[in-house]
Design a protein around this motif. Structure first.
Motif, PDB file in Angstrom:
ATOM      1  N   SER A  34      22.065  16.027 -11.778  1.00  0.00           N
ATOM      2  CA  SER A  34      21.698  15.897 -13.181  1.00  0.00           C
ATOM      3  C   SER A  34      21.530  17.274 -13.796  1.00  0.00           C
ATOM      4  N   VAL A  36      19.528  17.812 -16.119  1.00  0.00           N
ATOM      5  CA  VAL A  36      18.154  17.828 -16.620  1.00  0.00           C
ATOM      6  C   VAL A  36      17.227  18.402 -15.554  1.00  0.00           C
ATOM      7  N   GLN A  52      12.666   8.793 -11.886  1.00  0.00           N
ATOM      8  CA  GLN A  52      13.218   9.604 -12.963  1.00  0.00           C
ATOM      9  C   GLN A  52      14.683   9.273 -13.106  1.00  0.00           C
ATOM     10  N   ARG A  53      15.199   9.420 -14.336  1.00  0.00           N
ATOM     11  CA  ARG A  53      16.592   9.135 -14.587  1.00  0.00           C
ATOM     12  C   ARG A  53      17.064   9.926 -15.785  1.00  0.00           C
ATOM     13  N   ASP A  54      18.371  10.165 -15.805  1.00  0.00           N
ATOM     14  CA  ASP A  54      18.977  10.778 -16.971  1.00  0.00           C
ATOM     15  C   ASP A  54      18.778   9.816 -18.146  1.00  0.00           C
ATOM     16  N   PRO A  55      18.822  10.201 -19.332  1.00  0.00           N
ATOM     17  CA  PRO A  55      19.180  11.513 -19.835  1.00  0.00           C
ATOM     18  C   PRO A  55      17.981  12.341 -20.281  1.00  0.00           C
ATOM     19  N   ASN A  56      16.750  11.962 -19.896  1.00  0.00           N
ATOM     20  CA  ASN A  56      15.600  12.744 -20.335  1.00  0.00           C
ATOM     21  C   ASN A  56      14.549  12.835 -19.230  1.00  0.00           C
ATOM     22  N   THR A  57      13.493  13.578 -19.486  1.00  0.00           N
ATOM     23  CA  THR A  57      12.482  13.849 -18.460  1.00  0.00           C
ATOM     24  C   THR A  57      11.362  12.811 -18.396  1.00  0.00           C
ATOM     25  N   ARG A 156      20.957   8.506 -11.524  1.00  0.00           N
ATOM     26  CA  ARG A 156      21.861   9.404 -12.261  1.00  0.00           C
ATOM     27  C   ARG A 156      22.689   8.575 -13.214  1.00  0.00           C
ATOM     28  N   GLN A 158      25.309   8.768 -16.457  1.00  0.00           N
ATOM     29  CA  GLN A 158      26.189   9.686 -17.167  1.00  0.00           C
ATOM     30  C   GLN A 158      26.944   8.887 -18.220  1.00  0.00           C
TER      31      GLN A 158
END
Length: 190
Positions: A34, A36, A52-57, A156, A158
Motif C-alpha cells: 500500500s 499509505v 487497516q485497509r486502503d485507501p486511508n489510515t 489491500r 486498489q
C-alpha cells in the motif's frame, strides 16, 4: 425480485471476499504494498487486534468487551469501532452497513473463556477468542496449517467502488503459535 442497496452490497462484498479468501499463499515480504503509511494504534484498552485497509489510515479496532464489574461480556465479547486517524483521531462506532455487511462479526460461545467468531462479510474463515495460560485473551486463526495469534489484519484495495472494491489481497499478521516467531500470511485474490 427487487434487492435493496444493503442486500446488493452484502452479496457483492461476500463475492469479493470469497475470491480472496479462497486462494491462500504465504508471503514473507509484501509485493504491491500500500502507498499509505499506517499508524500503529497506541494506548487502546483491551486491544485484541486491528484492521487497516486502503485507501486511508482510518483503523478498525477489535477489543475485548469488558463489563463494569471487570468480567468479559459473554453476549458480545468483542467490541468493534473506528479510530478515525484520517480525520482527528477520534473514536467512532461502525455504521449500520459496516457492522452488518462488512467489518462486523458474529460470535458464539464454545465454552468457558472461548469463543468462535466470523466476519459478517466472509463466514468461511473462523477466528477464535480465548483466554490463554497467562490469563490474557488473544485471537487466533489457522491458515495453511499454521495457527497465528493475530495482531493485525490488512486489506489491500486498489480502485473499485464503494459497492465493489477491487481487493488485491489480505494479510494476517501476528505470532505463529508453534514457533513464537512473527508471521505474515497473505490471502491472495488472484
Amino acid at each position: 425480485m427487487h434487492l435493496t442497496p444493503p442486500q446488493i452490497f452484502k452479496i457483492l462484498f461476500t463475492i469479493v471476499l470469497s475470491f480472496f479468501l479462497c486462494s491462500i499463499q504465504t508471503w514473507a515480504q509484501s509485493k504491491d504494498p500500500s502507498p499509505v503509511s499506517f499508524p500503529t494504534p497506541k494506548n487502546v484498552d483491551h486491544l485484541l487486534f486491528y484492521l487497516q485497509r486502503d485507501p486511508n489510515t482510518n483503523t478498525l479496532i477489535y477489543a475485548l468487551n469488558i463489563k463494569a464489574n471487570g468480567s468479559i461480556d459473554a453476549e458480545s465479547p468483542i467490541q468493534v469501532y473506528w479510530i478515525r486517524y484520517g480525520e482527528k483521531g477520534q473514536k467512532k462506532d461502525l455504521g449500520y452497513i459496516q457492522r452488518k455487511f462488512a467489518y462486523g462479526i458474529d460470535t458464539k460461545a464454545l465454552g468457558t473463556d472461548k469463543y468462535e467468531f466470523r466476519f459478517v462479510s466472509h463466514k468461511k474463515l473462523p477466528f477464535y477468542l480465548q483466554k490463554y495460560s497467562d490469563k490474557s485473551y488473544h485471537v487466533s486463526v489457522t491458515i495453511n496449517n499454521r495457527t497465528i495469534r493475530v495482531s493485525r489484519l490488512f486489506i489491500r484495495i486498489q480502485g473499485g467502488s464503494f459497492w465493489l472494491p477491487n481487493v488485491k489481497y489480505a494479510e494476517v499478521e501476528g505470532i505463529e503459535e508453534s514457533t513464537g516467531k512473527p508471521i505474515v500470511e497473505r490471502i491472495s485474490v488472484k
